[in-house]
Design an enzyme around this catalytic site. Sequence first.
Site, mmCIF file in Angstrom:
data_model
loop_
_atom_site.group_PDB
_atom_site.id
_atom_site.type_symbol
_atom_site.label_atom_id
_atom_site.label_comp_id
_atom_site.label_asym_id
_atom_site.label_seq_id
_atom_site.Cartn_x
_atom_site.Cartn_y
_atom_site.Cartn_z
ATOM 1 N N GLU A 13 -3.546 7.578 -4.058
ATOM 2 C CA GLU A 13 -3.526 6.282 -3.373
ATOM 3 C C GLU A 13 -3.271 5.164 -4.374
ATOM 4 O OE1 GLU A 13 -7.204 4.537 -1.698
ATOM 5 O OE2 GLU A 13 -6.129 4.507 0.207
ATOM 6 N N TYR A 15 0.863 -1.192 0.000
ATOM 7 C CA TYR A 15 0.000 0.000 0.000
ATOM 8 C C TYR A 15 0.892 1.231 0.000
ATOM 9 C CZ TYR A 15 -3.234 3.582 1.596
ATOM 10 O OH TYR A 15 -3.980 4.732 1.686
#
Length: 398
Positions: free
Chosen positions: A207, A119
Amino acid sequence: MNVHEYQAKGVLGGYGVPVSRGVAIFSAGEAEAAARELGGPVWVVKSQIHAGGRGKGTFKGAAPDAKGGVRVVRSVEEVARNAAEMLGATLVTVQTGPAGKQVNRLYIEEGAQIAAEFYLSMLVDRATGGVAFVVSTEGGMDIEAVAHDTPEKIHTIPVDPATGLMPHHGRAIAKALGLSGDQARQAGALAEKLYAAFTGKDMSLLEINPLVLTADGQLKCLDAKISFDSNALYRHPDIVALRDESEEDAKEIEASKHDLAYIALEGTIGCMVNGAGLAMATLDIIKLYGEEPANFLDVGGGATEEKVTAAFQIITADPNVKGILVNIFGGIMKCDVIARGVIAAVKAVGLSVPLVVRLEGTNVEEGKAIIRGSGLNVIPADDLDDAAQKIVAAVKGA
Ligand code: GDP
Ligand code: MN
């Protein structure tokens, strides 16, 4: 302003960020050509909506065992079949709410072989007053759950705006992801490109979930979500061109055409206020008296009668609105201008819900006289507290 995944990847690709090759399509007829162009042997068919959680989402009316909004397939025929199934269907994910979102675009990508999922996100961090990277080895899953259950697995790496990105930031990111050698070098290069893209395009959020390590040892962004700072869009016409109005609230689009600061909310009381602070206070006091606001609306300091009329029309067009509160403190804004705008709007669109008007400040008597003389069924109020109680009572009584 948000954009689709394929557009976000286009922007990032322009900065040299590693992304998969892909083709965006708008109709099922384009699927086969897109699949052939990419070549295979593995393709990913990805729903393009402004919401995350697509992979685990479900299509309305689909069989219980049907696949989600992101599908890995192994033939041109399967690309075409899945594209036909997904286009026009409504995808429900944890982020869309129960109504879901209609899929009008697909992104067909070459499939990647995933060895590890990470991530990585970037945001404007209020605590440090600069851009920060947030990274975790727990990629591909719900990052909110990771933050809640295992916060120690999330690493925040702030960048001082005075120095910009330095090699040590890249090393910190690599270390947090457990990468070494060539892969650590790739992480450093990736951080540099992402930082350039983030600052160069005035992003407010970026993101990548998942950022993957492919079977052949390459770091690659498999998903991308970008929010751009709306206040900086004037200097990025290329980004403005990516806007997909079908993904946005129709009332907010209409409001932006009139340069009104409008945000749709879930409640029943429509609000027309001047000044962001007074607008926030108005929302608070409506909640205090037990109702919910239908919108935030700041008509601004120097609004014209036309602007006030447009604002009022946007509020009354919302079927959720069961009552309207006009709360104006006239400083630069004159109360008679507001009064004339409200009356012009009511004459144009009618008024089927209770309306409470609180006017104070410049030309207040003139404004009140205009409303009294209009013959409209307006409930006058003297101050903010009085106004909030009156509109809440009127809505509850209705
Ligand atoms: P999201 O569910 O909206 O976040 O959509 P993503 O783009 O993140 O896709 C969901 C999941 O699909 C990812 O977490 C991956 O596990 C998987 N996926 C996406 N692209 C590929 C790919 O090229 N190859 C493989 N094997 N899986 C992929
Ligand atoms: Mn994702």
